[in-house]
Design a protein around this motif. Structure first.
Motif, short mmCIF file in Angstrom:
data_model
loop_
_atom_site.label_atom_id
_atom_site.label_comp_id
_atom_site.label_asym_id
_atom_site.label_seq_id
_atom_site.Cartn_x
_atom_site.Cartn_y
_atom_site.Cartn_z
N ASP A 325 0.88 -1.27 -0.10
CA ASP A 325 -0.11 -0.11 0.05
C ASP A 325 0.93 1.23 0.06
O ASP A 325 0.49 2.30 -0.69
CB ASP A 325 -0.90 -0.12 1.23
N LEU A 326 2.01 1.21 0.69
CA LEU A 326 2.78 2.30 0.68
C LEU A 326 3.32 2.51 -0.68
O LEU A 326 3.88 3.81 -1.01
CB LEU A 326 4.03 2.18 1.67
N LYS A 327 3.70 1.70 -1.23
CA LYS A 327 4.37 1.48 -2.94
C LYS A 327 3.26 2.30 -3.68
O LYS A 327 3.66 3.16 -4.50
CB LYS A 327 4.78 0.03 -3.54
N GLU A 328 2.16 1.99 -3.72
CA GLU A 328 0.84 2.44 -4.20
C GLU A 328 0.81 3.87 -3.80
O GLU A 328 0.59 4.80 -4.73
CB GLU A 328 -0.52 1.73 -4.06
N LEU A 329 0.92 4.18 -2.70
CA LEU A 329 0.77 5.80 -2.14
C LEU A 329 1.93 6.52 -2.90
O LEU A 329 1.73 7.72 -3.21
CB LEU A 329 0.88 5.74 -0.64
N LYS A 330 3.28 5.92 -2.84
CA LYS A 330 4.30 6.65 -3.41
C LYS A 330 3.77 7.04 -4.91
O LYS A 330 4.19 8.17 -5.49
CB LYS A 330 5.63 5.92 -3.37
N ARG A 331 3.42 5.89 -5.71
CA ARG A 331 2.96 6.04 -7.09
C ARG A 331 1.99 7.32 -7.22
O ARG A 331 2.16 8.13 -8.33
CB ARG A 331 2.46 5.01 -7.65
N LEU A 332 0.97 7.16 -6.46
CA LEU A 332 -0.09 8.15 -6.26
C LEU A 332 0.52 9.73 -6.44
O LEU A 332 0.17 10.63 -7.08
CB LEU A 332 -1.22 8.04 -5.40
N GLU A 333 1.44 9.84 -5.28
CA GLU A 333 1.99 10.94 -5.05
C GLU A 333 2.77 11.49 -6.27
O GLU A 333 2.76 12.62 -6.84
CB GLU A 333 2.91 10.84 -3.82
N GLU A 334 3.69 10.40 -6.89
CA GLU A 334 4.58 10.94 -7.89
C GLU A 334 3.87 11.45 -9.20
O GLU A 334 4.23 12.35 -9.95
CB GLU A 334 5.65 9.58 -8.43
N GLU A 335 2.74 10.69 -9.44
CA GLU A 335 1.91 10.87 -10.54
C GLU A 335 0.65 11.98 -10.32
O GLU A 335 -0.22 12.35 -11.10
CB GLU A 335 0.84 9.66 -11.26
N ARG A 336 0.76 12.50 -9.11
CA ARG A 336 0.02 13.77 -8.68
C ARG A 336 -1.54 13.36 -8.95
O ARG A 336 -2.61 13.92 -9.30
CB ARG A 336 0.32 14.95 -9.42
N MET A 337 -1.75 12.11 -8.66
CA MET A 337 -3.14 11.52 -8.52
C MET A 337 -3.91 11.92 -7.40
O MET A 337 -4.35 11.07 -6.46
CB MET A 337 -3.17 10.19 -8.88
N TYR A 338 -4.30 13.03 -7.04
CA TYR A 338 -4.79 13.46 -5.83
C TYR A 338 -5.42 14.88 -6.10
O TYR A 338 -5.00 15.83 -7.17
CB TYR A 338 -3.90 13.58 -4.75
N GLN A 339 -6.24 15.51 -5.30
CA GLN A 339 -7.00 16.58 -5.20
C GLN A 339 -6.74 17.13 -3.90
O GLN A 339 -7.04 16.80 -2.89
CB GLN A 339 -8.54 16.60 -5.55
N GLU A 340 -5.89 18.52 -4.01
CA GLU A 340 -5.43 19.12 -3.08
C GLU A 340 -6.70 20.08 -2.28
O GLU A 340 -7.62 20.43 -2.85
CB GLU A 340 -4.12 19.92 -3.24
#
Length: 349
Positions: A325-340
């Motif tokens: 899950d932490l690996k997936e979290l890092k991927r989401l962060e690197e690809e900016r897959m989030y809403q701030e």
């Protein structure tokens, strides 16, 4: 869209859409609507446009002469592709002096009296400790807002509310008593950039940590608590672990806004809480023994079990349990897959 266009074919070297640009003698005024979407390319083009206008229209005494060799030593570039912020760099000998420029609208926002009333009890549902300094801090907030006020800054293609200037006013003399507040903030930023961000992504930003410092100065106003770097870092870590444990970091001026409200664009909803939980473990391990956390293999005279080693063991156990899950979290962060969170701040280094 900026409704102002440079045109070599027009008599004065420029043309405009109605109501966007007005000519008063030797000066132009440009009106940009609040809903205008700004990109770094737009801002760069706008600065080049103003340069052309000034050279075309203004009388020589009003514009300083910039020799060609000096123009060659100035660079204008975008900071990030999706950001309207740009950086102006001046070459001073062998070194470049960077100046960051962010489009902003001053005086466009006035806080209501309702904010003044609500802010007096803004910590009651977040911090249960001693708040005897709250009224004094509240008056300092009001004074800072009256002096410079909030403004609108361009971020993510839109205008967003920013309190960067009032925050600067509050922090400019923060160590006037000889404290180590700024040094502690720099150390925590260094740990975030060199250890936490490379492993988990940009879960914590510089703005998060600056907000932690603002709250910390309000909750711990005593001079004695900031006399050493060690005690100052401990103060910041206590408030940071508290905010991470509650999954809530209130904006310093807008209490209902949770700066930990990032939403990841993924099926499961576990990544937001997971990001805060793992950083809470990291902060707790650092708080338990700062020296051992910073120098795990080089602390002289360290023998046997300690509170620091126990919290480090708990951290390693948590990371092992949630490895995938932490690996997936890092991927989401690197690809900016989030809403701030929709609050603007001036980009920080």
């Amino acid at each position: 869209k900026v409704f102002l266009f440079y045109s070599k074919g027009s008599p004065h070297g420029w043309r405009r859409s109605p109501g966007a640009c007005t000519w008063f003698g030797d000066f132009y005024t440009v009106n940009i609507k609040h809903q205008t979407r700004l990109s770094s390319d737009t801002v760069l083009a706008f600065f080049h446009l103003l340069d052309l206008i000034f050279r075309q229209r203004l009388r020589p005494p009003k514009v300083p002469t910039i020799p060609p060799w000096m123009r060659q030593s100035i660079q204008l570039q975008a900071l990030r592709p999706a950001s309207p912020a740009i950086q102006l760099s001046f070459l001073a000998g062998p070194e470049a002096v960077p100046v960051r420029l962010v489009p902003a609208i001053q005086g466009a926002v006035k806080l209501s009296n309702q904010w003044l009333r609500e802010d007096l009890t803004h910590l009651s549902d977040w911090w249960a400790g001693d708040l005897t300094n709250e009224k004094r801090s509240f008056l300092q907030k009001v004074a800072a807002l009256q002096e410079v006020g909030p403004e609108l800054v361009a971020k993510g293609g839109f205008w967003r509310l920013s309190f960067s200037r009032p925050e600067t006013v509050l922090l400019q003399d923060i160590d006037a008593d000889g404290g180590q507040r700024r040094a502690a903030l720099r150390l925590l930023k260094f740990v975030n950039h060199t250890r936490w961000m490379p492993e988990y992504g940009k879960v914590l930003s510089s703005y998060h940590l600056k907000t932690i410092l603002l709250w910390c100065c309000e909750i711990y106003p005593q001079k004695a608590r900031w006399e050493t770097l060690l005690s100052s870092v401990q103060n910041l870590l206590k408030i940071l672990t508290h905010a991470l444990a509650k999954s809530n970091l209130p904006h310093y001026f807008l209490r209902p806004v949770n700066l930990f409200g990032k939403r990841y664009k993924s099926g499961p909803t576990i990544y937001g809480p997971l990001a805060l939980q793992v950083l809470r473990h990291e902060a707790e391990a650092m708080l338990a023994d700062i020296v051992e956390y910073l120098f795990p293999d080089g602390r002289p005279g360290a023998h046997g079990a300690s509170e620091g080693s126990e919290t480090m063991a708990a951290l390693q156990e948590f990371k092992e349990k949630h490895r995938e899950d932490l690996k997936e979290l890092k991927r989401l962060e690197e690809e900016r897959m989030y809403q701030e969170v929709e609050v603007g701040e001036v980009p920080e280094s």
